[in-house]
Design a protein around this motif. Structure first.
Motif, PDB file in Angstrom:
ATOM      1  N   MET A   1       0.844  -1.186   0.000  1.00 26.47           N
ATOM      2  CA  MET A   1       0.000   0.000   0.000  1.00 26.47           C
ATOM      3  C   MET A   1       0.880   1.237   0.000  1.00 26.47           C
ATOM      4  N   SER A   2       0.418   2.275  -0.588  1.00 28.99           N
ATOM      5  CA  SER A   2       1.204   3.493  -0.699  1.00 28.99           C
ATOM      6  C   SER A   2       1.068   4.351   0.538  1.00 28.99           C
ATOM      7  N   THR A   3       2.133   5.103   0.821  1.00 31.31           N
ATOM      8  CA  THR A   3       2.073   6.045   1.939  1.00 31.31           C
ATOM      9  C   THR A   3       1.638   7.424   1.461  1.00 31.31           C
ATOM     10  N   THR A   4       1.214   7.531   0.218  1.00 29.21           N
ATOM     11  CA  THR A   4       0.733   8.803  -0.302  1.00 29.21           C
ATOM     12  C   THR A   4      -0.464   9.291   0.516  1.00 29.21           C
ATOM     13  N   PRO A  31     -11.352  11.245  10.339  1.00 29.95           N
ATOM     14  CA  PRO A  31     -11.695   9.921   9.808  1.00 29.95           C
ATOM     15  C   PRO A  31     -10.496   9.300   9.112  1.00 29.95           C
ATOM     16  N   ALA A  32     -10.374   7.990   9.250  1.00 32.90           N
ATOM     17  CA  ALA A  32      -9.289   7.256   8.594  1.00 32.90           C
ATOM     18  C   ALA A  32      -9.829   5.897   8.165  1.00 32.90           C
ATOM     19  N   ARG A  33      -9.239   5.337   7.141  1.00 32.05           N
ATOM     20  CA  ARG A  33      -9.696   4.038   6.632  1.00 32.05           C
ATOM     21  C   ARG A  33      -8.688   2.955   6.985  1.00 32.05           C
ATOM     22  N   VAL A  34      -9.198   1.845   7.482  1.00 29.49           N
ATOM     23  CA  VAL A  34      -8.342   0.733   7.888  1.00 29.49           C
ATOM     24  C   VAL A  34      -7.860  -0.015   6.639  1.00 29.49           C
ATOM     25  N   VAL A  35      -6.535  -0.117   6.492  1.00 29.02           N
ATOM     26  CA  VAL A  35      -5.956  -0.824   5.348  1.00 29.02           C
ATOM     27  C   VAL A  35      -5.157  -2.047   5.788  1.00 29.02           C
ATOM     28  N   GLY A  36      -5.025  -2.254   7.093  1.00 31.05           N
ATOM     29  CA  GLY A  36      -4.311  -3.421   7.585  1.00 31.05           C
ATOM     30  C   GLY A  36      -4.635  -3.659   9.047  1.00 31.05           C
ATOM     31  N   MET A 239      -5.434  -3.747   1.903  1.00 26.61           N
ATOM     32  CA  MET A 239      -6.216  -2.933   0.980  1.00 26.61           C
ATOM     33  C   MET A 239      -5.261  -2.118   0.124  1.00 26.61           C
ATOM     34  N   PHE A 240      -5.478  -2.132  -1.188  1.00 28.84           N
ATOM     35  CA  PHE A 240      -4.540  -1.525  -2.119  1.00 28.84           C
ATOM     36  C   PHE A 240      -5.271  -0.589  -3.084  1.00 28.84           C
ATOM     37  N   ALA A 241      -4.614   0.530  -3.394  1.00 27.10           N
ATOM     38  CA  ALA A 241      -5.175   1.504  -4.333  1.00 27.10           C
ATOM     39  C   ALA A 241      -4.920   1.051  -5.765  1.00 27.10           C
ATOM     40  N   PRO A 243      -5.044   2.042 -10.016  1.00 29.92           N
ATOM     41  CA  PRO A 243      -4.899   3.224 -10.877  1.00 29.92           C
ATOM     42  C   PRO A 243      -6.231   3.867 -11.233  1.00 29.92           C
ATOM     43  N   THR A 244      -7.319   3.110 -11.202  1.00 30.33           N
ATOM     44  CA  THR A 244      -8.634   3.647 -11.544  1.00 30.33           C
ATOM     45  C   THR A 244      -9.238   4.493 -10.427  1.00 30.33           C
ATOM     46  N   GLY A 245      -8.603   4.469  -9.240  1.00 27.49           N
ATOM     47  CA  GLY A 245      -9.177   5.171  -8.097  1.00 27.49           C
ATOM     48  C   GLY A 245     -10.012   4.274  -7.211  1.00 27.49           C
ATOM     49  N   ALA A 246     -10.120   2.992  -7.583  1.00 24.21           N
ATOM     50  CA  ALA A 246     -10.828   2.026  -6.743  1.00 24.21           C
ATOM     51  C   ALA A 246      -9.860   1.441  -5.718  1.00 24.21           C
ATOM     52  N   TRP A 247     -10.409   0.675  -4.783  1.00 28.39           N
ATOM     53  CA  TRP A 247      -9.606  -0.009  -3.767  1.00 28.39           C
ATOM     54  C   TRP A 247      -9.915  -1.492  -3.818  1.00 28.39           C
ATOM     55  N   VAL A 248      -8.880  -2.308  -3.688  1.00 25.77           N
ATOM     56  CA  VAL A 248      -9.065  -3.755  -3.725  1.00 25.77           C
ATOM     57  C   VAL A 248      -8.506  -4.370  -2.450  1.00 25.77           C
ATOM     58  N   ILE A 249      -9.267  -5.294  -1.878  1.00 22.84           N
ATOM     59  CA  ILE A 249      -8.871  -6.015  -0.670  1.00 22.84           C
ATOM     60  C   ILE A 249      -8.654  -7.474  -1.047  1.00 22.84           C
ATOM     61  N   ASP A 250      -7.444  -7.965  -0.789  1.00 25.69           N
ATOM     62  CA  ASP A 250      -7.150  -9.378  -1.028  1.00 25.69           C
ATOM     63  C   ASP A 250      -7.297 -10.111   0.300  1.00 25.69           C
ATOM     64  N   THR A 251      -8.019 -11.212   0.302  1.00 26.94           N
ATOM     65  CA  THR A 251      -8.266 -11.954   1.540  1.00 26.94           C
ATOM     66  C   THR A 251      -7.572 -13.306   1.478  1.00 26.94           C
ATOM     67  N   PRO A 252      -7.198 -13.856   2.632  1.00 24.07           N
ATOM     68  CA  PRO A 252      -6.567 -15.182   2.630  1.00 24.07           C
ATOM     69  C   PRO A 252      -7.543 -16.251   2.143  1.00 24.07           C
ATOM     70  N   GLY A 253      -7.008 -17.324   1.582  1.00 24.37           N
ATOM     71  CA  GLY A 253      -7.851 -18.452   1.213  1.00 24.37           C
ATOM     72  C   GLY A 253      -8.483 -19.058   2.456  1.00 24.37           C
ATOM     73  N   MET A 254      -9.755 -19.387   2.377  1.00 22.85           N
ATOM     74  CA  MET A 254     -10.476 -19.917   3.536  1.00 22.85           C
ATOM     75  C   MET A 254     -10.826 -21.381   3.321  1.00 22.85           C
ATOM     76  N   ARG A 255     -10.279 -22.255   4.172  1.00 22.17           N
ATOM     77  CA  ARG A 255     -10.592 -23.680   4.055  1.00 22.17           C
ATOM     78  C   ARG A 255     -12.026 -23.956   4.488  1.00 22.17           C
ATOM     79  N   GLU A 256     -12.532 -23.137   5.417  1.00 21.62           N
ATOM     80  CA  GLU A 256     -13.886 -23.338   5.921  1.00 21.62           C
ATOM     81  C   GLU A 256     -14.637 -22.014   5.874  1.00 21.62           C
ATOM     82  N   LEU A 257     -15.799 -22.023   5.271  1.00 21.09           N
ATOM     83  CA  LEU A 257     -16.608 -20.807   5.179  1.00 21.09           C
ATOM     84  C   LEU A 257     -17.992 -21.113   5.724  1.00 21.09           C
TER      85      LEU A 257
END
Length: 355
Positions: A1-4, A31-36, A239-241, A243-257
């Motif tokens: 994630m960027s420190t920008t 206000p601040a958004r949680v990224v980690g 959570m990662f920014a 180039p389109t201005g959207a944000w994407v969250i990558d989640t760990p693989g879940m063996r059980e859901l």
């Protein structure tokens, strides 16, 4: 994630969030958004850049899930400390492993859930139905993303199978390593939008994340060729920014859901079962051997897949169990609150008598 440094708008702020803040809140905090999320606290982004902040224990001790990636928090203006968690407009959560039926947050304030699977042995319709039920119940738009279609002899069969899992569900086949292919996800990656990638290990979530952010920040590893199962690569949410201005969250693989009380989500995913159930002879039909059951009749004559009905029954049982546990927990909290108020009244009476 960027420190920008990011503006609130760039972080995905919605005007409705401001309704939960006072003028004093804006004067003494921001206000601040949680990224980690770490054991020691949270990583958040705000106008001051990337901050490491601590979280009051009381904020993690209530009945609501603790702060997670994607959440909005109010941070002290002069200290690295969270003052409170802002109400979420959506929360993707599952029932944690164990017997306590504890709700575990996966990601918050999502617009879209990209449910990633691959065109091989990983494709599991019943597991996908779980993700879809969670998303629909949370008011999040789900999109099924199929990877490795270029390595599959019959990708169309996977596309058709995925499209049949819920009415009107969007299904997109991509090459997770190619930016031009990943661009097919552009309709859900507009400025200020937040998406999360979810699915089992090895299906290409981290690879797709790297392609979308045009970087290689997420470690990747291939699947085991003998059984098409992946190796865990993402071990925590981030959570990662884009180039389109959207944000994407990558989640760990879940063996059980395990799903919680997702009745509304089940109604949407299993829309055809619900419509058939309305034709059953009895309103309280269990669709398991009852006289005049239209659902079982549809299975018998091939209009409804037996696997679909079995999956529906299984998820219904899980949802019902979660609902009972939730009611029991609320009742215990109500009784405990009543005891606390009673004790406080007794203390006040004793003070009056001492005077």
């Amino acid at each position: 994630m960027s420190t920008t440094n990011f503006t609130l708008d760039q972080l995905g702020w919605r005007p409705a969030y401001a309704q939960h803040l006072t003028l004093e809140d804006f004067e003494t905090g921001q206000p601040a958004r949680v990224v980690g999320v770490q054991r020691s606290g949270l990583s958040v982004l705000c106008s001051r850049g990337l901050l490491a902040v601590t979280v009051p224990p009381a904020l993690c001790a209530g009945s609501e899930p603790a702060p997670t990636v994607g959440d909005w928090v109010l941070v002290d203006a002069d200290a690295a400390r969270v003052r409170r968690l802002l109400p979420r407009h959506s929360l993707l959560a599952r029932v944690a492993a164990g017997t306590a039926q504890r709700t575990q947050a996966i990601a918050a304030n999502l617009d879209t859930l990209l449910v990633v699977t691959s065109c091989n042995a990983d494709f599991n319709a019943s597991r996908l139905e779980r993700y879809l039920a969670l998303a629909f119940d949370a008011g999040i738009t789900p999109v099924v993303v199929l990877t490795k279609a270029d390595l599959c002899a019959d990708p169309e069969s996977y596309l058709e199978a995925a499209a049949s899992l819920a009415p009107g569900i969007a299904v997109v086949a991509v090459d997770a390593t190619a930016a031009a292919s990943a661009a097919r996800l552009a309709p859900w990656l507009a400025h200020g939008r937040t998406v999360a990638l979810a699915g089992s290990s090895g299906v290409g979530k981290s690879t797709l994340t790297n392609t979308l952010i045009d970087d290689a920040r997420q470690d990747t590893a291939g699947i085991r060729e003998d059984d098409a199962r992946g190796r865990h690569t993402t071990t925590s949410r981030g959570m990662f920014a884009l180039p389109t201005g959207a944000w994407v969250i990558d989640t760990p693989g879940m063996r059980e859901l395990r799903v919680g009380a997702v009745d509304a989500g089940l109604d949407t995913v299993f829309d055809e079962v619900e419509r058939l159930a309305a034709l059953c002879r009895f309103r309280d039909c269990s669709h398991a051997g009852d006289t005049g059951c239209a659902v079982e009749r549809a299975v018998a004559d091939g209009r409804l897949d037996a696997r679909r009905l079995a999956s529906y029954h299984k998820l219904q049982r899980e949802a019902a169990g979660a609902s009972r546990t939730l009611r029991e927990r609320h009742e215990k909290e109500r009784q405990f609150g009543a005891l606390q108020r009673q004790a406080q009244r007794a203390k006040r009476e004793m003070r009056k008598q001492d005077r």
